[in-house]
Design an enzyme around this catalytic site. Structure first.
Site, PDB file in Angstrom:
ATOM      1  N   ASN A 193       0.810  -1.232   0.000  1.00 42.89           N
ATOM      2  CA  ASN A 193       0.000   0.000   0.000  1.00 42.89           C
ATOM      3  C   ASN A 193       0.841   1.279   0.000  1.00 42.89           C
ATOM      4  O   ASN A 193       0.452   2.285   0.563  1.00 42.89           O
ATOM      5  CB  ASN A 193      -0.964   0.030   1.200  1.00 42.89           C
ATOM      6  CG  ASN A 193      -1.891  -1.144   1.180  1.00 42.89           C
ATOM      7  OD1 ASN A 193      -2.386  -1.503   0.093  1.00 42.89           O
ATOM      8  ND2 ASN A 193      -2.121  -1.769   2.321  1.00 42.89           N
ATOM      9  N   ARG A 194       1.997   1.182  -0.635  1.00 42.56           N
ATOM     10  CA  ARG A 194       2.888   2.354  -0.798  1.00 42.56           C
ATOM     11  C   ARG A 194       3.408   2.916   0.528  1.00 42.56           C
ATOM     12  O   ARG A 194       3.792   4.068   0.607  1.00 42.56           O
ATOM     13  CB  ARG A 194       2.204   3.487  -1.593  1.00 42.56           C
ATOM     14  CG  ARG A 194       1.631   3.067  -2.950  1.00 42.56           C
ATOM     15  CD  ARG A 194       2.733   2.554  -3.866  1.00 42.56           C
ATOM     16  NE  ARG A 194       2.303   2.436  -5.248  1.00 42.56           N
ATOM     17  CZ  ARG A 194       2.141   1.253  -5.882  1.00 42.56           C
ATOM     18  NH1 ARG A 194       2.328   0.114  -5.244  1.00 42.56           N
ATOM     19  NH2 ARG A 194       1.821   1.231  -7.154  1.00 42.56           N
ATOM     20  N   THR A 195       3.387   2.078   1.581  1.00 43.81           N
ATOM     21  CA  THR A 195       3.930   2.550   2.871  1.00 43.81           C
ATOM     22  C   THR A 195       5.398   2.137   2.959  1.00 43.81           C
ATOM     23  O   THR A 195       5.815   1.413   3.868  1.00 43.81           O
ATOM     24  CB  THR A 195       3.143   1.930   4.049  1.00 43.81           C
ATOM     25  OG1 THR A 195       3.235   0.498   3.914  1.00 43.81           O
ATOM     26  CG2 THR A 195       1.700   2.365   4.074  1.00 43.81           C
TER      27      THR A 195
END
Ligand SMILES: Cc1cc2nc3c(=O)[nH]c(=O)nc-3n(C[C@H](O)[C@H](O)[C@H](O)COP(=O)(O)O)c2cc1C
Length: 215
Positions: A193-195
């Site tokens: 999730n692009r974290t």
């Protein structure tokens, strides 16, 4: 472009969730870099030592790939034509930036530093290890100059082959190494999730300071 745009829209890769914590990092960024490069090599990534190198020409950035070849006294080494645009740019402004991306292991390494020519011995030693074909093409190519056709190079190589005959091919003075003294490193580990996990190393008088960056 419409169907291509559709295909691009569908490119939505998720990254594995390999956690990167500050305590996982080596205090020495060169060690951290070599650990990650080693993993990239072990993963059999094609040309894991290919890096984009950015220079600056009259205040405008220019970039191209080069092959990272070695670390000598903590400096990153690559080789090129000393009269090429990139070399001329470095000689007039030694500030460079580079980046590696190892897609298969979801990792990126970025750095900034100062580049200068290596000593002649480093260049000679490396040139001597190059296959003969690469040695001849170093002699034959005035890198990035405009040529009329491919034969300009292939004919020159043929002529050089005759001239050198069976003799050892010396390194041309106009070809050799650059060394980059890195003063900033950044390590990026892709996460779900692009974290993503990101850490930078900044050189301080007391040593390297490591900080976590927002993804
Ligand atoms: C994967 C890859 C690796 C490359 N490695 C080098 C290299 O180590 N040295 C080099 O001079 N050019 C290398 N090149 C070619 C450069 O990208 C570039 O085309 C050439 O050096 C001219 O750059 P310049 O006009 O900015 O000087 C490589 C290209 C690719 C695609």
């Amino acid at each position: 472009m419409d169907s291509l745009s559709e295909k691009i829209k569908e490119l939505r890769n998720e990254y594995s969730d390999s956690e990167l914590l500050i305590e996982d990092l080596n205090k020495n960024p060169i060690m951290q870099f070599t650990n990650w490069l080693d993993s990239a090599i072990e993963t059999k990534i094609y040309e894991p030592n290919a890096m984009v190198l950015a220079t600056s020409f009259e205040g405008k950035p220019r970039s191209r790939y080069v092959l990272f070849k070695n670390i000598i006294e903590d400096k990153l080494i690559f080789y090129t034509h000393y009269e090429s645009p990139k070399a001329q740019e470095i000689l007039s402004n030694p500030n460079v930036s580079g980046i590696f991306y190892w897609a298969e292991i979801h990792r990126q390494v970025r750095f900034q530093g100062l580049a200068k020519k290596t000593n002649k011995k480093i260049s000679d030693d490396y040139f001597a290890t190059r296959p003969r074909g690469g040695q001849l093409s170093a002699w034959a190519s005035n890198q990035s100059s405009v040529i009329d056709n491919r034969e300009v190079i292939t004919n020159k190589i043929e002529e050089l082959e005759k001239n050198f005959s069976d003799n050892e091919i010396p390194r041309p003075e106009f070809w050799g190494g650059f060394e980059i003294q890195v003063n900033y490193w950044e390590f990026w580990q892709g996460r779900k999730n692009r974290t993503h996990d990101r850490f930078c190393y900044t050189q301080k008088p007391t040593g390297w300071e490591i900080e976590r960056l927002s993804p």
